[in-house]
Design a protein around this motif. Structure first.
Motif, PDB file in Angstrom:
ATOM      1  N   ALA A   1       0.835  -1.205   0.000  1.00 15.18           N
ATOM      2  CA  ALA A   1       0.000   0.000   0.000  1.00 15.18           C
ATOM      3  C   ALA A   1       0.867   1.251   0.000  1.00 15.18           C
ATOM      4  N   ASP A   2       0.456   2.212  -0.795  1.00 18.99           N
ATOM      5  CA  ASP A   2       1.141   3.496  -0.843  1.00 18.99           C
ATOM      6  C   ASP A   2       0.897   4.243   0.468  1.00 18.99           C
ATOM      7  N   GLU A   3       1.836   5.089   0.845  1.00 19.24           N
ATOM      8  CA  GLU A   3       1.688   5.828   2.104  1.00 19.24           C
ATOM      9  C   GLU A   3       0.494   6.776   2.070  1.00 19.24           C
ATOM     10  N   THR A   4      -0.002   7.107   0.884  1.00 17.15           N
ATOM     11  CA  THR A   4      -1.170   7.987   0.774  1.00 17.15           C
ATOM     12  C   THR A   4      -2.489   7.207   0.731  1.00 17.15           C
ATOM     13  N   SER A   5      -2.423   5.888   0.747  1.00 21.29           N
ATOM     14  CA  SER A   5      -3.623   5.055   0.650  1.00 21.29           C
ATOM     15  C   SER A   5      -4.520   5.226   1.874  1.00 21.29           C
ATOM     16  N   PRO A   6      -5.837   5.318   1.667  1.00 22.42           N
ATOM     17  CA  PRO A   6      -6.740   5.391   2.817  1.00 22.42           C
ATOM     18  C   PRO A   6      -6.774   4.077   3.618  1.00 22.42           C
ATOM     19  N   VAL A   7      -6.371   2.977   2.998  1.00 21.08           N
ATOM     20  CA  VAL A   7      -6.265   1.681   3.679  1.00 21.08           C
ATOM     21  C   VAL A   7      -4.820   1.226   3.502  1.00 21.08           C
ATOM     22  N   ARG A   8      -4.085   1.103   4.614  1.00 29.40           N
ATOM     23  CA  ARG A   8      -2.661   0.774   4.510  1.00 29.40           C
ATOM     24  C   ARG A   8      -2.272  -0.512   5.218  1.00 29.40           C
ATOM     25  N   SER A   9      -3.229  -1.178   5.848  1.00 30.05           N
ATOM     26  CA  SER A   9      -2.893  -2.428   6.513  1.00 30.05           C
ATOM     27  C   SER A   9      -4.122  -3.326   6.558  1.00 30.05           C
ATOM     28  N   GLY A  10      -3.833  -4.600   6.763  1.00 27.53           N
ATOM     29  CA  GLY A  10      -4.904  -5.576   6.890  1.00 27.53           C
ATOM     30  C   GLY A  10      -4.635  -6.812   6.065  1.00 27.53           C
ATOM     31  N   ALA A  11      -5.146  -7.928   6.543  1.00 25.58           N
ATOM     32  CA  ALA A  11      -5.002  -9.202   5.840  1.00 25.58           C
ATOM     33  C   ALA A  11      -6.009  -9.263   4.697  1.00 25.58           C
ATOM     34  N   LEU A  12      -5.554  -9.667   3.536  1.00 24.36           N
ATOM     35  CA  LEU A  12      -6.435  -9.747   2.374  1.00 24.36           C
ATOM     36  C   LEU A  12      -7.657 -10.613   2.654  1.00 24.36           C
ATOM     37  N   ALA A  13      -7.447 -11.721   3.331  1.00 25.29           N
ATOM     38  CA  ALA A  13      -8.552 -12.640   3.598  1.00 25.29           C
ATOM     39  C   ALA A  13      -9.608 -12.038   4.522  1.00 25.29           C
ATOM     40  N   ASP A  14      -9.238 -11.010   5.276  1.00 24.93           N
ATOM     41  CA  ASP A  14     -10.167 -10.401   6.225  1.00 24.93           C
ATOM     42  C   ASP A  14     -10.841  -9.137   5.693  1.00 24.93           C
ATOM     43  N   LEU A  15     -10.341  -8.604   4.590  1.00 23.22           N
ATOM     44  CA  LEU A  15     -10.873  -7.335   4.081  1.00 23.22           C
ATOM     45  C   LEU A  15     -11.892  -7.585   2.970  1.00 23.22           C
ATOM     46  N   PRO A  16     -13.092  -7.031   3.103  1.00 22.08           N
ATOM     47  CA  PRO A  16     -14.083  -7.193   2.029  1.00 22.08           C
ATOM     48  C   PRO A  16     -13.670  -6.379   0.803  1.00 22.08           C
ATOM     49  N   TRP A  17     -14.248  -6.729  -0.342  1.00 18.66           N
ATOM     50  CA  TRP A  17     -13.894  -6.040  -1.584  1.00 18.66           C
ATOM     51  C   TRP A  17     -14.159  -4.533  -1.471  1.00 18.66           C
ATOM     52  N   THR A  18     -15.192  -4.134  -0.742  1.00 22.22           N
ATOM     53  CA  THR A  18     -15.489  -2.703  -0.595  1.00 22.22           C
ATOM     54  C   THR A  18     -14.333  -1.954   0.053  1.00 22.22           C
ATOM     55  N   THR A  19     -13.551  -2.640   0.878  1.00 20.19           N
ATOM     56  CA  THR A  19     -12.364  -2.038   1.493  1.00 20.19           C
ATOM     57  C   THR A  19     -11.159  -2.190   0.575  1.00 20.19           C
ATOM     58  N   LEU A  20     -10.971  -3.382   0.010  1.00 20.06           N
ATOM     59  CA  LEU A  20      -9.804  -3.624  -0.852  1.00 20.06           C
ATOM     60  C   LEU A  20      -9.763  -2.681  -2.050  1.00 20.06           C
ATOM     61  N   ARG A  21     -10.914  -2.366  -2.597  1.00 24.71           N
ATOM     62  CA  ARG A  21     -10.904  -1.512  -3.791  1.00 24.71           C
ATOM     63  C   ARG A  21     -10.469  -0.082  -3.464  1.00 24.71           C
ATOM     64  N   ARG A  22     -10.431   0.289  -2.179  1.00 27.75           N
ATOM     65  CA  ARG A  22      -9.961   1.617  -1.772  1.00 27.75           C
ATOM     66  C   ARG A  22      -8.457   1.655  -1.528  1.00 27.75           C
ATOM     67  N   VAL A  23      -7.785   0.501  -1.543  1.00 27.26           N
ATOM     68  CA  VAL A  23      -6.330   0.472  -1.335  1.00 27.26           C
ATOM     69  C   VAL A  23      -5.640   1.079  -2.553  1.00 27.26           C
ATOM     70  N   VAL A  24      -4.742   2.007  -2.292  1.00 24.14           N
ATOM     71  CA  VAL A  24      -3.913   2.582  -3.348  1.00 24.14           C
ATOM     72  C   VAL A  24      -2.538   1.937  -3.214  1.00 24.14           C
ATOM     73  N   LEU A  25      -2.129   1.227  -4.255  1.00 23.38           N
ATOM     74  CA  LEU A  25      -0.833   0.565  -4.242  1.00 23.38           C
ATOM     75  C   LEU A  25       0.271   1.556  -4.593  1.00 23.38           C
ATOM     76  N   ARG A  26       1.490   1.191  -4.288  1.00 21.97           N
ATOM     77  CA  ARG A  26       2.626   2.023  -4.698  1.00 21.97           C
ATOM     78  C   ARG A  26       2.539   2.248  -6.199  1.00 21.97           C
ATOM     79  N   GLY A  27       2.800   3.449  -6.621  1.00 27.66           N
ATOM     80  CA  GLY A  27       2.700   3.788  -8.034  1.00 27.66           C
ATOM     81  C   GLY A  27       1.310   4.274  -8.413  1.00 27.66           C
ATOM     82  N   GLY A  28       0.393   4.322  -7.418  1.00 31.14           N
ATOM     83  CA  GLY A  28      -0.935   4.860  -7.670  1.00 31.14           C
ATOM     84  C   GLY A  28      -1.947   3.893  -8.249  1.00 31.14           C
ATOM     85  N   HIS A  29      -1.609   2.617  -8.317  1.00 24.47           N
ATOM     86  CA  HIS A  29      -2.519   1.623  -8.894  1.00 24.47           C
ATOM     87  C   HIS A  29      -3.492   1.095  -7.851  1.00 24.47           C
ATOM     88  N   ALA A  30      -4.591   0.535  -8.342  1.00 24.62           N
ATOM     89  CA  ALA A  30      -5.579  -0.103  -7.473  1.00 24.62           C
ATOM     90  C   ALA A  30      -5.389  -1.615  -7.542  1.00 24.62           C
TER      91      ALA A  30
END
Length: 182
Positions: free
Chosen positions: A10-39
């Motif tokens: 997760a990028d340092e500017t991401s609204p979601v920067r931590s959490g286990a993938l298996a525990d995060l619903p898609w509604t949360t995962l889609r808000r993760v901003v990866l390094r480089g600005g990708h989703a």
């Protein structure tokens, strides 16, 4: 994703920067901003755009049915692509749902139990984590049984040696390493 959590990617500017993938619903995962600005893409989105062979690793056996459903009706180069997992039950479920899909159970070691698993699942490939667990005898036995050999854990020099030894495919999280290799 390769990681079990979003923490490292997760990028340092991401609204979601931590959490286990298996525990995060898609509604949360889609808000993760990866390094480089990708989703984080959905599997279906990746399958819609991919034009090269894929090694699709099932991390959570509970997702196997969804993965197989996403693969149905897709035009994928199955001569070179594989569905894989460290979890034998996930690979077995793939074969139960879609016997035509080529599978490659992943292992740290290639021993008699692993060869028996390959036979039981009619696996298309030997798949190991590190090149160091693929001596020439493993490559020879795999090829003699009609299987390919796929490995990871390689830098440029080791990849050249593995390719010279007959390894058929490589997994990496850095596609620049394998670019141009055939």
């Amino acid at each position: 994703m390769h990681d079990a959590t979003v923490d490292r990617v997760a990028d340092e500017t991401s609204p979601v920067r931590s959490g286990a993938l298996a525990d995060l619903p898609w509604t949360t995962l889609r808000r993760v901003v990866l390094r480089g600005g990708h989703a984080i893409p959905r599997l279906e989105d990746v399958l819609d755009t991919v034009t090269v062979p894929i090694m699709l690793e099932i991390k959570a056996p509970a997702a196997t049915d969804l993965v197989v459903a996403a693969l149905r009706g897709r035009e994928i180069d199955w001569e070179l692509s594989r569905v894989s997992s460290f979890r034998a039950e996930a690979v077995a479920r793939v074969k139960e749902l879609a016997p035509h899909l080529p599978v490659a159970p992943i292992s740290d070691t290639v021993d008699d139990d692993y060869w028996a698993l390959l036979d039981e699942l009619d696996a298309a490939s030997v798949s190991t984590v590190h090149w160091s667990s693929v001596p020439a005898a493993v490559v020879d036995r795999a090829h003699a049984s009609g299987r390919t050999v796929i490995t990871g854990g390689l830098g440029e020099a080791a990849m050249a040696a593995a390719q010279a030894a007959g390894v058929d495919g490589f997994c990496t999280d850095d596609p620049r390493i394998v670019a141009g290799r055939r």
